[in-house]
Design a protein around this motif. Structure first.
Motif, PDB file in Angstrom:
ATOM      1  N   LEU A 143       0.780  -1.225   0.000  1.00 51.92           N
ATOM      2  CA  LEU A 143       0.000   0.000   0.000  1.00 51.92           C
ATOM      3  C   LEU A 143       0.821   1.290   0.000  1.00 51.92           C
ATOM      4  CD1 LEU A 143      -2.945   0.590  -0.286  1.00 51.92           C
ATOM      5  CD2 LEU A 143      -3.120   0.854   2.183  1.00 51.92           C
ATOM      6  N   PRO A 144       1.917   1.361   0.784  1.00 52.20           N
ATOM      7  CA  PRO A 144       2.663   2.629   0.770  1.00 52.20           C
ATOM      8  C   PRO A 144       3.095   3.059  -0.627  1.00 52.20           C
ATOM      9  CG  PRO A 144       3.452   1.198   2.519  1.00 52.20           C
ATOM     10  CD  PRO A 144       2.476   0.401   1.728  1.00 52.20           C
ATOM     11  N   LEU A 145       3.561   2.106  -1.432  1.00 51.51           N
ATOM     12  CA  LEU A 145       3.980   2.409  -2.799  1.00 51.51           C
ATOM     13  C   LEU A 145       2.812   3.002  -3.587  1.00 51.51           C
ATOM     14  CD1 LEU A 145       6.027  -0.724  -3.974  1.00 51.51           C
ATOM     15  CD2 LEU A 145       6.905   1.498  -3.303  1.00 51.51           C
ATOM     16  N   ILE A 146       1.684   2.304  -3.512  1.00 53.35           N
ATOM     17  CA  ILE A 146       0.513   2.716  -4.282  1.00 53.35           C
ATOM     18  C   ILE A 146       0.000   4.070  -3.810  1.00 53.35           C
ATOM     19  CG2 ILE A 146      -1.872   2.079  -4.856  1.00 53.35           C
ATOM     20  CD1 ILE A 146       0.126   0.193  -6.097  1.00 53.35           C
ATOM     21  N   LYS A 147      -0.019   4.246  -2.476  1.00 59.00           N
ATOM     22  CA  LYS A 147      -0.540   5.511  -1.938  1.00 59.00           C
ATOM     23  C   LYS A 147       0.272   6.692  -2.427  1.00 59.00           C
ATOM     24  CE  LYS A 147      -3.412   5.292   1.954  1.00 59.00           C
ATOM     25  NZ  LYS A 147      -3.619   5.491   3.380  1.00 59.00           N
TER      26      LYS A 147
END
Lengths: 194, 650
Positions: free
Chosen positions: B17-21
């Motif tokens: 998620l951090p990458l996508i966010k």
């Protein structure tokens, strides 16, 4: 099924060069052909377990032989135990299958609508004029085959030439001439534009 | 690790998620710069792969590999300005990045922390450069629902798809819902087939689910044959897992355990990504036996098309999947009743499947609120032809053509006038400018003689001859006609002959009536969609551009200057400076002349290639109406300018 066994035997006779090749004799053109049939045999064995894989087998066969001559079609029919007419029916139905050998370099002009309105016909005319052959034909030296292809889906870059596997976008008649020359020099062209 | 529960996918989601966010614009202090490089077909053909490799090497050379990473991503839709590189954080959108630019880009953006102005998108009229994707007009009026993951995730990583709530819909369906509930949701959403005809998807699912015969099959139609349409390819290349997930859900709903994707062999990148995705899904236990710990098994296999347009028709596709000639058969029975190997088969198009998980995640109420009264949701169109911004766009149903062509597409280049837009490929029609403000959906397009088709939109300007376009499409349909039924096999051939006659200047006024009559016959009597819709390009051009047909037939004149047989190139003797450039350029040796005397073009030898026009420094070579019109064939009829009147005097 008597018919099948009969032709099957005749095929085994044709396979004779395979054995010669395996015995380590100097490879000849016939040996190479036999090797191709060997490869084809492997493809058929891999896919024939699944139902309805005739098209895939034909595609692989075309990758091996470059085209689908009658004997290859007959061989596939034999191995799959279906009539040759059925194999031939499929081969002639789909435009990706060819029954004549093609040139060393395939030059495909995309004739999708987007390319057409951006002048693909002019490019095709240039190609024909440069190579002095018609669409679908191969130059006498076996270097080039011209074909028109249906949309390759890179319409944003129309007009498009697909030279072998490389997609050349926003191409002009001048660039086509250059690409032909580069091929003639025996070099493979990289994407020239951009 | 095999995924067995919602917790399992939650864990994967959290990890990615951090990458996508960050890619979605959150400033989450990741401490990592992400460089997204478009790896769709269009960008790949303009060397995006080389750009990516060069970027990776450059990062290594500069010792930046811990601070920055390069990712592949799917199509942004802005194909004309490819290869596209987007850098996060900051969402800086770079266009037409070449391998040579990489060094400067890394130096300035990553080391220097500055935006490299030179590679930003430049607005054609204001000459302003904008760093943000939101400021680019092309993206402003769009709403990306189906293409939500294209350009955001790396299509080759299942984890990134899961981080975008991927496979959650499947988990929910398998663990908490029964099949009737899901079918009801799809029905209520109002989703209709995106392949062309617009059949209600929920009804199709219901029909397939109601069959008692086993086994059943789910098929994804990825045989995108319409020239000028490439939305399915972009979805497959940019978000392959969304299709796998939707097919699995469909399998659960109708009671099938095997799916097939029928994809064109012309789409190698899409095939590669799909193969990879299927492999990953199997490894994660999202395809195969006992999905999410339930008793439900589902797997997906491939079948390749071999270049036959008719195989997009569902009954023909069924034949092709089982390795036969792709010939259609009469319906009913529908494939949902009698499909692959005679068993009930659900066939949906790629874009239709891409809508399924969105509907299940965001609710049918939300989906139903998008679009028009009869057509819900959004539609992906591929814009091409004579238009500034070519590429892939997604707009809500009911958007007007004007918004699409002039707002998103940026209008017609070169100050030319808009003439028509062709929708629906060889099955659709040409829409003239008077309908530019019509909100488009399945019904409105049908009413004006075109159709939605798969969503190809080719824009044409004043230099396109509508008779020639009709001929072009007929040539396509005629060539692709499988030959099974006579109206299509023979009818399209006859239609094409008439059109060729007209474009070559041998047409008669009666031909126009014949064209129309024959078109209706073919439409009414053909077996499948190909034949039934093949006359559409003829009928629609006859309806809106009859004057052009009349000009070809009566005046032997092609107003757009396209039909070669009706053209003649002449040298303006006053402008000619006898430089001889034209004669040297002419491949057909049709131009002769002597020093100080105007050159002449021999119309007999001239191939109308227009090479001389481009070379002439004085613009002395003009394109004009063919003046001398001779005897045509054996008929002995003099079909000169003036047509029937002249003929009467003979």
């Amino acid at each position: 099924m008597a018919h099948h066994t009969e032709t099957g035997e005749s095929f085994r006779e044709q396979e004779a060069p395979v054995r010669d090749y395996q015995e380590g004799k100097k490879p000849t053109q016939e040996d190479e052909r036999a090797k191709k049939f060997n490869d084809l045999e492997r493809v058929i064995r891999r896919y024939s377990t699944e139902a309805g894989q005739l098209i895939r087998i034909l595609q692989k066969a075309q990758d091996i032989f470059g085209y689908l001559p009658e004997d290859v079609q007959a061989y596939i029919a034999e191995k799959l135990e279906i009539p040759v007419s059925e194999v031939n029916g499929v081969v002639t139905f789909y435009s990706l299958f060819i029954t004549e050998p093609k040139g060393k370099n395939m030059l495909n002009i995309c004739m999708g609508t987007a390319c057409y309105v951006k002048g693909a016909q002019v490019l095709m005319d240039t190609l024909k004029e440069q190579l002095k052959i018609d669409e679908g034909e191969t130059t006498p030296d076996g270097l080039f085959t011209i074909k028109s292809t249906r949309c390759v889906g890179a319409c944003g870059l129309a007009p498009i030439l697909v030279a072998n596997e490389n997609v050349h976008g926003k191409i002009s008649s001048g660039e086509i001439k250059k690409i032909i020359q580069t091929f003639r020099k025996g070099e493979s062209v990289e994407n020239q534009k951009h | 690790m095999k995924i067995k529960s919602i917790e399992d996918i939650e864990k994967i989601k959290e990890r990615h998620l951090p990458l996508i966010k960050q890619r979605l614009g959150y400033r989450n202090g990741l401490g990592l710069t992400q460089i997204m490089v478009c790896s769709g077909t269009a960008c790949s053909s303009s060397e995006s792969r080389e750009v990516r490799l060069e970027l990776e090497q450059e990062l290594e050379r500069k010792g930046l590999q811990d601070r920055a990473r390069v990712f592949k991503t799917g199509c942004f839709g802005f194909c004309q300005y490819g290869p596209i590189v987007m850098i996060h954080p900051g969402e800086i959108f770079y266009c037409q990045v070449r391998p040579e630019d990489v060094q400067e880009l890394v130096e300035k953006h990553l080391v220097g922390g500055q935006v490299l102005e030179r590679l930003l998108y430049q607005n054609d009229s204001t000459k302003e450069r904008t760093p943000s994707i939101e400021d680019i007009h092309f993206f402003k009026a769009q709403r990306r629902i189906v293409l939500r993951n294209c350009g955001v995730i790396n299509p080759e990583k299942i984890g990134e798809y899961i981080a975008r709530d991927g496979y959650f819909a499947l988990a929910d369906v398998l663990l908490h819902k029964n099949r009737d509930e899901i079918i009801e949701i799809i029905k209520k959403s109002g989703l209709r087939g995106r392949g062309g005809a617009g059949f209600p998807t929920g009804k199709k699912w219901e029909l397939a689910a109601a069959q008692d015969l086993r086994p059943k099959y789910v098929v994804c139609n990825a045989d995108e044959g319409d020239p000028g349409a490439f939305m399915d390819r972009s979805i497959l290349e940019g978000d392959p897992h969304s299709i796998l997930e939707a097919m699995t859900i469909a399998g659960y709903c109708i009671g099938a355990n095997q799916g097939y994707i029928y994809v064109r062999a012309e789409y190698p990148i899409a095939v590669e990504r799909l193969e990879l995705a299927i492999g990953q899904a199997r490894e994660a236990g999202l395809l195969g036996k006992g999905l999410f710990g339930t008793a439900f098994d589902f797997d997906i296999g491939f079948r390749f098309g071999a270049g036959a347009f008719v195989c997009g028709e569902e009954t023909a596709l069924l034949h092709s999947i089982i390795g036969q000639r792709g010939e259609p058969r009469p319906r009913p029975p529908y494939p949902a009743q009698e499909g692959l190997w005679g068993k009930p088969t659900l066939i949906n198009n790629v874009e239709t499947y891409a809508n399924i998980t969105v509907i299940l995640r965001d609710g049918w109420e939300w989906y139903e609120g998008q679009g028009t009264a009869t057509s819900k949701g959004s539609k992906v169109f591929s814009l091409a032809g004579k238009i500034h911004n070519t590429g892939l766009i997604e707009v809500p149903m009911g958007t007007s053509l004007r918004t699409i062509i002039f707002d998103i597409g940026g209008g017609i280049p070169g100050g030319k006038r808009f003439k028509a837009v062709q929708t629906g490929g060889p099955s659709g029609g040409c829409i003239p400018s008077k309908y530019l403000d019509l909100p488009i959906d399945y019904e409105s397009l049908k009413e004006i003689g075109s159709m939605m088709g798969s969503g190809g939109m080719i824009v044409m300007d004043e230099e396109d001859c509508m008779v020639d376009i009709a001929r072009f499409y007929l040539e396509f349909s005629q060539d692709e006609s499988c030959g099974r039924c006579t109206p299509c096999r023979v009818g399209t051939k006859r239609l094409l002959e008439i059109l060729i006659r007209i474009t070559e200047g041998h047409g008669e006024m009666e031909d126009l009536e014949m064209l129309e009559e024959l078109s209706y016959d073919i439409r009414d009597a053909s077996l499948c969609g190909l034949g039934q819709s093949a006359p559409n390009p003829v009928l629609s051009t006859l309806r809106y551009f009859k004057d052009e047909y009349i000009a070809h037939v009566r005046d032997k004149h092609c107003p757009a200057g396209v039909c070669k047989a009706l053209l003649e190139y002449t040298v303006d003797e006053e402008k000619c400076i006898a430089c001889g450039l034209c004669a040297r350029t002419c491949a057909a040796q049709a131009i002769t002349g002597a020093p100080k005397q105007p050159y002449r073009i021999d119309p007999e030898k001239c191939t109308r290639c227009a090479a001389c026009v481009a070379k002439c420094p004085k613009k002395a070579i003009q394109k004009g109406i063919k003046k001398d019109v001779g005897n045509y064939g054996k008929t002995g009829i003099y079909a000169g300018p003036g047509g029937t009147e002249d003929r009467a005097t003979l």
